[in-house]
Design a protein around this motif. Structure first.
Motif: not given
Length: 281
Positions: A58-65
């Protein structure tokens, strides 16, 4: 090449520490103020988080942040290499996503390690020769003021299965991007630094030691006086291959607008390196 082990509480610690960083890119501290009990608890709790696997989805990385969980499938590929590192990790920023049950300890460590890293950066600044420090666009300690980019990374290197791609390592040879990295000794050995003659040397890393190394941004700002030495984490053999390795580096980053040199601002340098690592397009 000798990475110095420096007693944080000794009167000559700042000068000894800065000299080791200048000569090798690395320094190791003992008797430092970060509580070992907190480090051990974080290792144990995050190992369970990674191994259990359900919550991290549920915490897959965010490409933006660039916060959250990075799986082994999207792990970094070190600059100049073709194989991904054999690791998974979680990026922690005070403003980012953190599992609620792990947040209090992670933020306590972040604050303590960040304060210590700032002090160590002031040691580096104090012992930089004047002909080098005059090129700093501002004092090193001021570069990190109000920075939202200092990153705590919780790393897990999984046990080896024997099916790893040929030539792959837990962490291939690389330099860090940032100004300064501080790293409590991991729960398993494997960290090596490359000497000037190309040989790979084990970094002193008894449990309880704090390992510090120069990042590429400080090498850039100091015109090479403080070298960002190549380092790696090698694959274990024997019983060690059956164990996970947990690591907890704090990457001290300047504000994006900081001018590192005539060639780069901190933001420009960071974006270039993230593209090279394959985690940003």
């Amino acid at each position: 090449m000798q990475v110095q082990v420096v007693d944080y509480r000794a009167p000559g610690a700042p000068e000894q520490f800065a000299r080791s960083l200048h000569e090798t890119g690395f320094g190791v501290l003992v008797n430092h103020p970060i509580p070992q009990a907190l480090v051990e608890k974080i290792y144990a709790d995050w190992l369970a988080f990674f191994v259990d696997g359900a919550e991290k989805q549920g915490y897959a990385f965010s490409p933006e942040t660039q916060d959250g969980w990075f799986s082994t499938a999207i792990s970094e590929t070190a600059k100049g290499h073709t194989q991904k590192d054999l690791k998974e990790y979680f990026h922690i920023y005070p403003w980012g996503r953190i599992p609620p049950s792990l947040k209090a300890d992670a933020m306590a460590y972040y604050e303590q390690a960040n304060a210590l890293a700032g002090e160590l950066l002031s040691w580096v600044e104090r012992h930089t020769p004047p002909d080098i420090s005059r090129h700093y666009s501002e004092p090193l300690s001021r570069m990190i003021e109000d920075s939202r980019l200092t990153l705590l990374r919780v790393l897990r290197y999984p046990p080896l299965t024997g099916t790893e791609p040929p030539g792959s390592l837990r962490a291939a040879a690389h330099g860090d991007i940032n100004l300064l990295t501080i790293l409590p000794a991991a729960n398993e050995p494997g960290l090596q630094v490359q000497a000037k003659d190309g040989a790979w040397l084990d970094v002193p890393s008894d449990f309880g030691m704090l390992i510090v190394n120069i990042g590429d941004m400080l090498e850039e700002a100091s015109r090479g006086y403080y070298p960002s030495t190549q380092h790696r984490v090698v694959n274990p053999t024997g019983e060690g291959a059956t164990k996970s390795r947990i690591s907890l580096p704090l990457f001290l980053h300047p504000r994006p607008d900081v001018v590192l040199s005539e060639r780069y601002t901190a933001h420009e340098y960071l974006m270039e390196r993230l593209r090279e690592l394959g985690v940003k397009t």
